[in-house]
Design a protein around this motif. Structure first.
Motif, PDB file in Angstrom:
ATOM      1  N   GLY A 141       0.784  -1.224   0.000  1.00 49.94           N
ATOM      2  CA  GLY A 141       0.000   0.000   0.000  1.00 49.94           C
ATOM      3  C   GLY A 141       0.818   1.277   0.000  1.00 49.94           C
ATOM      4  O   GLY A 141       0.257   2.369  -0.109  1.00 49.94           O
ATOM      5  N   GLN A 142       2.129   1.161   0.100  1.00 51.27           N
ATOM      6  CA  GLN A 142       3.001   2.335   0.140  1.00 51.27           C
ATOM      7  C   GLN A 142       3.030   3.038  -1.210  1.00 51.27           C
ATOM      8  O   GLN A 142       2.990   2.405  -2.263  1.00 51.27           O
ATOM      9  CB  GLN A 142       4.418   1.906   0.531  1.00 51.27           C
ATOM     10  N   LYS A 143       3.099   4.364  -1.191  1.00 52.62           N
ATOM     11  CA  LYS A 143       3.292   5.163  -2.395  1.00 52.62           C
ATOM     12  C   LYS A 143       4.622   5.890  -2.256  1.00 52.62           C
ATOM     13  O   LYS A 143       4.770   6.731  -1.374  1.00 52.62           O
ATOM     14  CB  LYS A 143       2.150   6.163  -2.585  1.00 52.62           C
ATOM     15  N   ILE A 144       5.560   5.548  -3.109  1.00 57.06           N
ATOM     16  CA  ILE A 144       6.886   6.164  -3.091  1.00 57.06           C
ATOM     17  C   ILE A 144       6.906   7.265  -4.142  1.00 57.06           C
ATOM     18  O   ILE A 144       6.458   7.064  -5.273  1.00 57.06           O
ATOM     19  CB  ILE A 144       7.976   5.117  -3.392  1.00 57.06           C
ATOM     20  N   ARG A 145       7.408   8.417  -3.775  1.00 55.88           N
ATOM     21  CA  ARG A 145       7.506   9.534  -4.717  1.00 55.88           C
ATOM     22  C   ARG A 145       8.976   9.877  -4.932  1.00 55.88           C
ATOM     23  O   ARG A 145       9.697  10.158  -3.979  1.00 55.88           O
ATOM     24  CB  ARG A 145       6.729  10.747  -4.196  1.00 55.88           C
ATOM     25  N   ILE A 146       9.399   9.841  -6.194  1.00 57.45           N
ATOM     26  CA  ILE A 146      10.786  10.119  -6.551  1.00 57.45           C
ATOM     27  C   ILE A 146      10.789  11.196  -7.640  1.00 57.45           C
ATOM     28  O   ILE A 146      10.230  10.974  -8.722  1.00 57.45           O
ATOM     29  CB  ILE A 146      11.495   8.853  -7.078  1.00 57.45           C
ATOM     30  N   PRO A 147      11.380  12.359  -7.388  1.00 54.26           N
ATOM     31  CA  PRO A 147      11.440  13.382  -8.441  1.00 54.26           C
ATOM     32  C   PRO A 147      12.387  12.935  -9.551  1.00 54.26           C
ATOM     33  O   PRO A 147      13.542  12.589  -9.290  1.00 54.26           O
ATOM     34  CB  PRO A 147      11.966  14.617  -7.716  1.00 54.26           C
ATOM     35  N   VAL A 148      11.888  12.896 -10.801  1.00 52.88           N
ATOM     36  CA  VAL A 148      12.698  12.447 -11.921  1.00 52.88           C
ATOM     37  C   VAL A 148      12.650  13.475 -13.048  1.00 52.88           C
ATOM     38  O   VAL A 148      11.737  14.299 -13.132  1.00 52.88           O
ATOM     39  CB  VAL A 148      12.234  11.072 -12.463  1.00 52.88           C
ATOM     40  N   PHE A 149      13.664  13.381 -13.898  1.00 48.03           N
ATOM     41  CA  PHE A 149      13.702  14.178 -15.120  1.00 48.03           C
ATOM     42  C   PHE A 149      13.964  13.226 -16.273  1.00 48.03           C
ATOM     43  O   PHE A 149      14.929  12.460 -16.252  1.00 48.03           O
ATOM     44  CB  PHE A 149      14.809  15.239 -15.063  1.00 48.03           C
ATOM     45  N   ASP A 150      13.097  13.264 -17.291  1.00 48.93           N
ATOM     46  CA  ASP A 150      13.250  12.383 -18.437  1.00 48.93           C
ATOM     47  C   ASP A 150      12.522  12.991 -19.626  1.00 48.93           C
ATOM     48  O   ASP A 150      11.419  13.533 -19.483  1.00 48.93           O
ATOM     49  CB  ASP A 150      12.683  10.990 -18.132  1.00 48.93           C
ATOM     50  N   ASP A 151      13.135  12.906 -20.793  1.00 47.63           N
ATOM     51  CA  ASP A 151      12.512  13.387 -22.026  1.00 47.63           C
ATOM     52  C   ASP A 151      12.035  14.834 -21.875  1.00 47.63           C
ATOM     53  O   ASP A 151      10.922  15.189 -22.267  1.00 47.63           O
ATOM     54  CB  ASP A 151      11.341  12.477 -22.414  1.00 47.63           C
ATOM     55  N   GLU A 152      12.902  15.670 -21.273  1.00 47.19           N
ATOM     56  CA  GLU A 152      12.645  17.096 -21.064  1.00 47.19           C
ATOM     57  C   GLU A 152      11.415  17.354 -20.197  1.00 47.19           C
ATOM     58  O   GLU A 152      10.777  18.395 -20.282  1.00 47.19           O
ATOM     59  CB  GLU A 152      12.512  17.822 -22.409  1.00 47.19           C
ATOM     60  N   GLN A 153      11.104  16.398 -19.319  1.00 48.68           N
ATOM     61  CA  GLN A 153      10.004  16.552 -18.376  1.00 48.68           C
ATOM     62  C   GLN A 153      10.501  16.317 -16.956  1.00 48.68           C
ATOM     63  O   GLN A 153      11.263  15.391 -16.706  1.00 48.68           O
ATOM     64  CB  GLN A 153       8.880  15.559 -18.665  1.00 48.68           C
ATOM     65  N   SER A 154      10.048  17.148 -16.044  1.00 43.36           N
ATOM     66  CA  SER A 154      10.340  16.979 -14.623  1.00 43.36           C
ATOM     67  C   SER A 154       9.028  16.682 -13.910  1.00 43.36           C
ATOM     68  O   SER A 154       8.052  17.430 -14.051  1.00 43.36           O
ATOM     69  CB  SER A 154      10.977  18.257 -14.063  1.00 43.36           C
ATOM     70  N   TYR A 155       8.978  15.579 -13.180  1.00 41.90           N
ATOM     71  CA  TYR A 155       7.737  15.209 -12.496  1.00 41.90           C
ATOM     72  C   TYR A 155       8.039  14.273 -11.339  1.00 41.90           C
ATOM     73  O   TYR A 155       9.143  13.724 -11.233  1.00 41.90           O
ATOM     74  CB  TYR A 155       6.745  14.554 -13.466  1.00 41.90           C
ATOM     75  N   ASP A 156       7.072  14.088 -10.461  1.00 44.00           N
ATOM     76  CA  ASP A 156       7.189  13.128  -9.369  1.00 44.00           C
ATOM     77  C   ASP A 156       6.784  11.754  -9.871  1.00 44.00           C
ATOM     78  O   ASP A 156       5.618  11.532 -10.234  1.00 44.00           O
ATOM     79  CB  ASP A 156       6.293  13.526  -8.194  1.00 44.00           C
ATOM     80  N   LEU A 157       7.742  10.840  -9.911  1.00 39.80           N
ATOM     81  CA  LEU A 157       7.435   9.459 -10.248  1.00 39.80           C
ATOM     82  C   LEU A 157       6.807   8.801  -9.020  1.00 39.80           C
ATOM     83  O   LEU A 157       7.422   8.741  -7.958  1.00 39.80           O
ATOM     84  CB  LEU A 157       8.708   8.715 -10.645  1.00 39.80           C
ATOM     85  N   VAL A 158       5.591   8.331  -9.162  1.00 38.98           N
ATOM     86  CA  VAL A 158       4.892   7.638  -8.074  1.00 38.98           C
ATOM     87  C   VAL A 158       5.029   6.138  -8.303  1.00 38.98           C
ATOM     88  O   VAL A 158       4.700   5.628  -9.380  1.00 38.98           O
ATOM     89  CB  VAL A 158       3.401   8.032  -8.010  1.00 38.98           C
TER      90      VAL A 158
END
Length: 240
Positions: A141-158
């Motif tokens: 049930g855990q949700k891990i949030r990792i800030p990533v940058f890929d393909d000129e996009q910056s977002y929180d990877l959940v």
């Protein structure tokens, strides 16, 4: 809850993982994921993926990703990232450098075009994010949030921890695993068009033993077939 990262995941020594890749039920190719520690506070992660001769006729894939990462007391910090991607007629060759000031410098190695993007200081590339996920406790049930940058996009990877399953793996029948769903917003190796799931061993190593993703037609599944922990060991099925 975030666990002590020193207790989970890759242990800092050499690791090479070999996968057989299938398109639905058809053998499609191979993939290799490798990690090594050239210096005490540095890590290098690498992926190679390729289709086999039969699939080359329809959709040839020759992908390579190299990530250089810093090992800090606060976890993994991206340093640089290079991708060379050939998937059918699609071509990509880019280099990224993560600066300390919250900027990512990108360069298209085919055209020479450069650019800068502001990001959070803890932002990593998608390959480093795989190892960052392995370093977590991975509780149901855990949700891990990792800030990533890929393909000129910056977002929180959940990364959703879906639950526990038992699979037949290279480590034996009925291997305990933990299933996660990374909600990537960009394509990667063997381009995805839908959901992605990863199964890790349900122990402190969190070794990926199976990956499954949706593509435009059907799905692609990668199954771990071998693990090597010494750089001089054989390299079965390595992509060329």
């Amino acid at each position: 809850m975030v666990a002590d990262e020193s207790n989970y995941g890759w242990n800092g020594r050499f690791e090479r993982l070999h996968f057989k890749v299938a398109w639905t039920v058809v053998p499609a190719g191979r993939a290799v994921i490798q990690a090594r520690q050239p210096e005490p506070d540095r890590a290098r992660f690498k992926i190679k993926a390729c289709t086999n001769q039969a699939l080359d006729v329809f959709h040839k894939v020759r992908d390579k990703i190299l990530a250089r990462t810093r090992l800090t007391g606060d976890g993994l910090r991206a340093h640089s990232y290079r991708i060379i991607r050939r998937e059918g007629d699609d071509r990509e060759k880019k280099a990224l450098r993560f600066g300390d000031g919250g900027l990512v410098h990108t360069k298209d190695l085919r055209t020479g075009k450069t650019d800068y993007f502001p990001v959070e200081s803890a932002t990593v590339d998608v390959l480093t994010a795989l190892y960052a996920t392995r370093r977590r406790a991975l509780e149901d049930g855990q949700k891990i949030r990792i800030p990533v940058f890929d393909d000129e996009q910056s977002y929180d990877l959940v990364v959703d921890v879906v639950g526990r399953e038992r699979l037949d793996t290279v480590f034996g029948e009925d291997t305990p695993t933990v299933k996660v769903r990374p909600r990537l917003k960009t394509d990667g190796v063997f381009s995805r068009k839908g959901k992605l799931w990863v199964w890790f061993t349900d122990d402190r190593r969190h070794i990926p033993v199976r990956m499954e993703s949706e593509i435009a037609i059907g799905s692609v599944t990668a199954r771990l077939t071998a693990l090597h922990r010494a750089a001089g060991q054989d390299k079965p099925g390595a992509c060329r």
